[in-house]
Design a protein around this motif. Structure first.
Motif, short mmCIF file in Angstrom:
data_model
loop_
_atom_site.label_atom_id
_atom_site.label_comp_id
_atom_site.label_asym_id
_atom_site.label_seq_id
_atom_site.Cartn_x
_atom_site.Cartn_y
_atom_site.Cartn_z
N ALA A 102 -11.50 3.51 -3.69
CA ALA A 102 -10.29 3.39 -2.86
C ALA A 102 -9.82 4.75 -2.37
N SER B 288 -4.04 0.18 -1.87
CA SER B 288 -4.67 0.93 -0.79
C SER B 288 -6.05 0.38 -0.47
N LEU B 289 -6.81 0.00 -1.50
CA LEU B 289 -8.15 -0.56 -1.28
C LEU B 289 -8.07 -1.86 -0.49
N GLU C 9 0.83 -1.20 0.00
CA GLU C 9 0.00 0.00 0.00
C GLU C 9 0.87 1.26 0.00
#
Length: 530
Positions: free
Chosen positions: A459, A394-395, A362
């Motif tokens: 996201a 990141s999601l 991430e």
């Protein structure tokens, strides 16, 4: 706008305030450090008039991007001096992001003993007559390919008028206060030192600059939609002693949540241009694809609240709807702009599905932290291919963290899980995309790019909510993110949980408070004068 005339007094005010310095890097004497801060500085202009924001604003940055990326010292000083002195630059491009009519025609430049000979014609160029410098993307190789175009920096005052003809003004349906006209070059001599970078650099420079341009447009035009939302709230509350009629709760709260989501998407990619420049190009295309579509849908919803008042050209309180509906396509937020973004996304999907999704780490938390320090924007560092997909990473991380939330945040965790599941489905589908250019002509593949872009936008909303530092109670509350993500999930037709009681009322209450206090409908909630 009705007179199709630039507002001379307002332009003079912006020149006096040094608006041009916003487009000049700080190392050259200007105020440009980061793209997200530039968007914040420009929003008050776009909140009032998109045509003013373009005609007396960011079109100069669009032109200067190639010079900031690869111009030599003289070219950078020449561009900086023009903008710091209140002048304008314009861009002559075969596929400019802000107007569909620009797609027609292109310029050519053939080498000569003393430089180049430029030919070609464009009928629709913003500020063609008023610009002190012209940045021309000209074809220098007859064959198609990545090295087919080069960039030339031209000074209109030094051009031979026998080889240059100014064409009449073109009246457009939107941005009527901006000045569009044409130029025709006929074997026009150009010195060799007009070349920006090296021969054949034009496509690469365009792809770098377009990342900034696309993302910035999304960040500032959202402010114009906020003006329309304020007018809709006024229509729903004026001459009414009691609460807002129940039938207007859903469109008002829903559009407000969408505008916050649009701002989150734009702000994240604008910050990524500084923090993760090698891989921001995918998110820039995704955001430019999603935000205009959301804004068009939002304006349709607000039209139901405003009714006939929204089309009253003479009304300063309600005329913003009609004007923005006309302005958006001319500002590059129409179908041609969406197609250009899909052309960036589609070739990337298979590689991202095979090598990046559910594998990549991430991004750093500074990407979402509102007050985190970031490096200055450097056009030369912007990547145009590869680099992975930090938003997908990141999601996945957000879904893992929010799955453990309880109470009000539990619903957000369920939404994050639904989008992570959608990304997993996309991974399997994108792995089956056939290689080659044929994918761009496959409606099924284009549909995958649409779904991916919306997942990337989700996201950004999740990351923005997680990145709050607690200074704004409303943004710290998950209600706005829950409403925005629920609406996104419904558009994608993925299974999302039913909206909890009280979420819509919380978002609507914040919107009414901002309307009373005269605050913007974005993440900053800044005070402004209507």
């Amino acid at each position: 706008d009705a007179r199709r005339t630039p507002p001379a007094e307002t332009e003079a005010l912006l020149t006096e305030e040094g608006l041009g310095a916003e487009f000049v890097p700080a190392r050259l004497g200007g105020r440009l450090t980061r793209a997200d801060l530039l968007a914040r500085a420009l929003r008050p202009v776009f909140r009032r008039d998109v045509a003013l924001g373009f005609g007396h604003g960011i079109i100069s940055l669009f032109a200067a991007g190639a010079v900031w990326a690869q111009g030599d010292a003289r070219q950078r000083q020449e561009m900086a001096g023009l903008l710091l002195g209140g002048g304008r630059a314009t861009i002559l491009h075969h596929e400019l992001a802000h107007a569909n009519a620009i797609l027609r025609h292109e310029f050519t430049a053939r080498q000569s003993p003393d430089g180049y000979r430029v030919g070609g014609r464009k009928d629709v160029i913003i500020n063609a007559r008023r610009a002190g410098l012209q940045v021309v993307y000209a074809r220098t190789e007859p064959a198609r390919g990545p090295r087919s175009h080069s960039v030339l920096l031209l000074d209109p005052a030094r051009q031979d008028t026998a080889h240059l003809r100014h064409l009449p003004r073109v009246e457009t349906s939107g941005m009527r206060g901006a000045l569009f006209s044409g130029l025709e070059f006929t074997d026009c001599p150009v010195p060799a030192d007009a070349l920006v970078g090296s021969p054949g650099d034009g496509v690469g420079l365009a792809l770098r600059a377009f990342q900034v341009n696309r993302s910035l447009i999304c960040g500032v035009v959202t402010a114009a939609a906020g003006t329309v939302l304020h007018s809709a709230v006024r229509a729903a509350t004026e001459d009414r002693a009691g609460p807002v009629a129940r039938r207007w709760h859903k469109p008002l709260a829903g559009v407000f949540a969408d505008l916050l989501a649009c701002d989150a998407m734009a702000t994240v990619v604008l910050r990524a241009l500084s923090l993760l420049p090698a891989s921001a190009h995918v998110l820039a295309a995704a955001v430019k694809y999603v935000v205009p579509d959301l804004l068009r849908e939002n304006l349709e919803e607000l039209a139901t609240v405003l009714g006939a008042r929204g089309h009253d050209h003479a009304s300063p309180e309600y005329g913003a709807l009609d004007k923005l509906v006309r302005d958006l396509p001319v500002a590059g937020l129409g179908h041609a702009g969406s197609a250009s973004c899909q052309a960036v996304l589609v070739p990337q999907l298979r590689g991202l599905a095979e090598r990046s999704w559910f594998v990549e780490q991430e991004p750093p938390p500074q990407l979402f932290a509102p007050r985190a320090e970031l490096p200055d924007l450097d056009y030369s560092l912007l990547g145009i291919a590869g680099g992975g997909d930090f938003m997908a990473a990141s999601l996945v991380a957000s879904a893992d963290r929010t799955a453990a939330l309880r109470g009000p945040g539990a619903h957000l965790g369920a939404l994050a899980g639904a989008f992570a599941t959608e990304l997993r489905t996309l991974r399997e589908q994108c792995r089956r995309i056939p290689p080659g250019a044929a994918a761009l002509n496959d409606p099924a593949v284009v549909r995958l790019s649409d779904r991916y872009a919306r997942v990337a936008g989700a996201a950004a909303v999740l990351g923005t909510w997680e990145g709050q530092d607690g200074t704004d109670p409303f943004l710290t509350d998950p209600a706005w993110a829950v409403l925005a993500l629920t609406r996104t999930g419904q558009r994608l037709n993925i299974p999302v949980p039913q909206l909890p009681d009280g979420v819509q009322d919380t978002v609507l209450g914040e919107l009414l408070r901002r309307h009373r206090e005269g605050r913007s409908c974005d993440l900053d909630a800044l005070a402004y004068t209507p």
